[in-house]
Structures are given as C-alpha cells and as structure tokens.
Design a protein around this motif. Structure first.
Motif, short mmCIF file in Angstrom:
data_model
loop_
_atom_site.label_atom_id
_atom_site.label_comp_id
_atom_site.label_asym_id
_atom_site.label_seq_id
_atom_site.Cartn_x
_atom_site.Cartn_y
_atom_site.Cartn_z
N GLY A 169 0.83 -1.21 0.00
CA GLY A 169 0.00 0.00 0.00
C GLY A 169 0.85 1.25 0.00
N ASN A 170 1.90 1.26 0.81
CA ASN A 170 2.81 2.41 0.86
C ASN A 170 3.53 2.60 -0.47
OD1 ASN A 170 2.12 3.04 3.50
ND2 ASN A 170 3.79 1.85 4.37
N LEU A 171 3.90 1.51 -1.11
CA LEU A 171 4.55 1.61 -2.44
C LEU A 171 3.58 2.18 -3.47
CD1 LEU A 171 6.61 -1.68 -2.64
CD2 LEU A 171 7.51 0.65 -2.83
N TYR A 172 2.34 1.71 -3.44
CA TYR A 172 1.35 2.26 -4.37
C TYR A 172 1.20 3.77 -4.15
CZ TYR A 172 -0.43 -2.20 -6.22
OH TYR A 172 -0.58 -3.40 -6.87
N GLN A 173 1.24 4.20 -2.89
CA GLN A 173 1.16 5.64 -2.62
C GLN A 173 2.36 6.36 -3.23
OE1 GLN A 173 0.70 5.78 1.67
NE2 GLN A 173 -1.44 6.40 1.41
N LYS A 174 3.54 5.79 -3.08
CA LYS A 174 4.75 6.45 -3.61
C LYS A 174 4.69 6.63 -5.12
CE LYS A 174 8.47 5.86 -0.46
NZ LYS A 174 9.76 6.27 -0.35
N ILE A 175 4.08 5.67 -5.81
CA ILE A 175 3.97 5.80 -7.27
C ILE A 175 2.65 6.47 -7.66
CG2 ILE A 175 5.56 3.92 -7.76
CD1 ILE A 175 3.13 2.17 -8.46
N GLU A 176 1.96 6.98 -6.66
CA GLU A 176 0.72 7.75 -6.84
C GLU A 176 -0.40 6.93 -7.48
OE1 GLU A 176 1.64 11.52 -8.67
OE2 GLU A 176 3.13 11.97 -7.13
N ASN A 177 -0.42 5.65 -7.17
CA ASN A 177 -1.51 4.77 -7.61
C ASN A 177 -2.43 4.60 -6.40
OD1 ASN A 177 -3.23 2.77 -8.48
ND2 ASN A 177 -1.61 1.53 -9.42
N TYR A 178 -3.21 5.63 -6.12
CA TYR A 178 -4.00 5.68 -4.89
C TYR A 178 -5.17 4.72 -4.89
CZ TYR A 178 -1.03 9.68 -4.17
OH TYR A 178 0.07 10.49 -4.05
N ASN A 179 -5.74 4.44 -6.06
CA ASN A 179 -6.84 3.47 -6.10
C ASN A 179 -6.36 2.08 -5.70
OD1 ASN A 179 -9.12 5.10 -6.88
ND2 ASN A 179 -8.17 5.30 -8.89
N SER A 180 -5.19 1.69 -6.19
CA SER A 180 -4.63 0.39 -5.80
C SER A 180 -4.26 0.39 -4.32
CB SER A 180 -3.40 0.05 -6.65
OG SER A 180 -3.79 -0.17 -7.99
N ALA A 181 -3.76 1.53 -3.83
CA ALA A 181 -3.43 1.63 -2.40
C ALA A 181 -4.68 1.42 -1.56
CB ALA A 181 -2.79 2.97 -2.10
N VAL A 182 -5.78 2.05 -1.96
CA VAL A 182 -7.05 1.88 -1.23
C VAL A 182 -7.42 0.41 -1.17
CG1 VAL A 182 -9.55 2.27 -1.42
CG2 VAL A 182 -7.99 4.20 -1.60
N SER A 183 -7.35 -0.25 -2.30
CA SER A 183 -7.72 -1.67 -2.39
C SER A 183 -6.86 -2.52 -1.46
CB SER A 183 -7.59 -2.14 -3.84
OG SER A 183 -7.84 -3.51 -3.93
N ILE A 184 -5.57 -2.29 -1.48
CA ILE A 184 -4.64 -3.09 -0.66
C ILE A 184 -4.84 -2.81 0.83
CG2 ILE A 184 -2.18 -3.31 -0.04
CD1 ILE A 184 -3.02 -5.03 -2.43
N PHE A 185 -4.98 -1.53 1.19
CA PHE A 185 -5.20 -1.22 2.62
C PHE A 185 -6.51 -1.84 3.11
CE2 PHE A 185 -2.29 2.54 1.87
CZ PHE A 185 -1.24 2.02 2.60
N LYS A 186 -7.54 -1.84 2.26
CA LYS A 186 -8.82 -2.48 2.65
C LYS A 186 -8.63 -3.98 2.87
CE LYS A 186 -12.38 0.52 0.71
NZ LYS A 186 -13.44 0.60 -0.33
N GLN A 187 -7.83 -4.61 2.01
CA GLN A 187 -7.55 -6.04 2.19
C GLN A 187 -6.82 -6.28 3.50
OE1 GLN A 187 -5.80 -8.07 -1.25
NE2 GLN A 187 -6.72 -6.50 -2.57
N GLY A 188 -5.87 -5.39 3.80
CA GLY A 188 -5.15 -5.52 5.07
C GLY A 188 -6.08 -5.37 6.26
N ILE A 189 -7.02 -4.44 6.17
CA ILE A 189 -7.98 -4.23 7.25
C ILE A 189 -8.85 -5.45 7.45
CG2 ILE A 189 -10.06 -2.90 7.87
CD1 ILE A 189 -8.56 -0.42 6.63
N LYS A 190 -9.20 -6.15 6.37
CA LYS A 190 -9.99 -7.39 6.51
C LYS A 190 -9.23 -8.43 7.32
CE LYS A 190 -12.73 -7.00 2.31
NZ LYS A 190 -12.90 -7.46 0.93
#
Length: 188
Positions: free
Chosen positions: A32-53
């Motif tokens: 998720g942090n890597l996706y943020q660094k490359i400014e792919n925020y939609n993918s970051a959202v998806s990954i952080f949501k999976q982590g929260i699950k």
C-alpha cells in the motif's frame, strides 16, 4: 526515472509475495505504501482495505487508507478511516495531521488548527504540522501567529528551507522587511 523503475520493481515483488503468502499482514502495508509512492492511490485503497480485513485493529492500515482517500479527494471516506486510526492509536500524530489537512481542504480552518494541535501534542517535532498551522494563520492575515508557528518549524529543523521561506513571507507581510530578507536569503 531509475527510482520509478525501482519502485515498480518493488511493487511487482510485493504483489508476488502476497500471492504466495497472503496471510502476512506487513506485505499489505508495504505494498500500500509503495502504491502511494507511485501515486496509484486506487490500488493503495484496495490493498489497505484487504489488510484491514485481515487485521482491523492496526492503525497504519487506516492511516494509509485515509491518506489515499485524501489524495483522491474523497474527504468523507478519508475522515472515516483516519478517525478509526486515531481511535485505535490515540497518539497517532500523523493521523491527526491528516485530519487537519481534510478540514483545511473543506475550509474548516478552526477545526484544522485543532487537529494540527493534536498532532503536535503527540509529536512536537513534526515540522509539517507547524507549517500547516502557519499557512492557515498567513491566509487569515494573522502574521504574528504565522511568524510564531514558522519560527517553531525552523527551530525544529534548521535545514528545512520551506520553513524559512514561509517565515520570511510572514515577516514580509508583517512589514518586518529586514527579518524577511534574512530568512528568505537562508531559504535560498
């Protein structure tokens, strides 16, 4: 360009690692942090949501989710995630800072200042919170308050030129031209 290539390589590595071992929660945070660094925020959202699950009591997931939503301009979702983060970890200075950023974007400057103050309560060395407070005071033409906040930012990190630039600007707006000139020279 080389850094971007390295980040994309790291993303592929973490995506593969998640496929092999999806139960390791740190992989979600790192990806998720890597996706943020490359400014792919939609993918970051998806990954952080999976982590929260997998682990819904882990504040960094909510921080990452909230920050990603903030970058996407989805302030309500960002606020919801960040409020969960600070509920889980009440001394999350970065969570409070991001909540302040949301309120600033909404034009709620008093609430933003409250959140920045909370952020500084838990990390009084966090230069970005001092700068955010100072910029609000500058916008409100509260130049002496701005000078105070920017001075603290400079004091906390002498090498950070953005603090000196804003301090110089605040001095200029307060008609303290010699002090403004001195700070702006140091910012260069």
């Amino acid at each position: 360009e080389e850094e971007n290539e390295n980040l994309n390589q790291a993303v592929k590595y973490y995506e593969s690692a998640l496929e092999l071992n999806g139960s390791q929660s740190s992989l979600y945070l790192n990806l998720g942090n890597l996706y943020q660094k490359i400014e792919n925020y939609n993918s970051a959202v998806s990954i952080f949501k999976q982590g929260i699950k997998m682990r819904d009591d882990f504040a960094p997931y909510y921080i990452g989710l909230g920050e990603s939503y903030l970058k996407l301009g989805n302030y309500d979702e960002a606020e919801s995630a960040l409020k969960k983060a600070v509920k889980i970890n009440s001394n999350s200075y970065y969570g409070y800072y991001l909540l302040g950023q949301i309120e600033k974007k909404r034009g709620n400057f008093d609430q933003a200042l409250n959140y920045y103050s909370q952020s500084l309560k838990y990390n009084n060395n966090y230069v970005q919170a001092y700068l955010a407070e100072g910029r609000i005071h500058l916008e409100r033409e509260e130049n002496y308050r701005a000078i105070s906040r920017f001075s603290l930012a400079v004091e906390k990190n002498l090498e950070y030129t953005e603090s000196r630039y804003y301090l110089g600007l605040a001095y200029y707006r307060a008609d303290m031209l010699e002090a403004a000139r001195a700070e702006l020279r140091k910012a260069l």
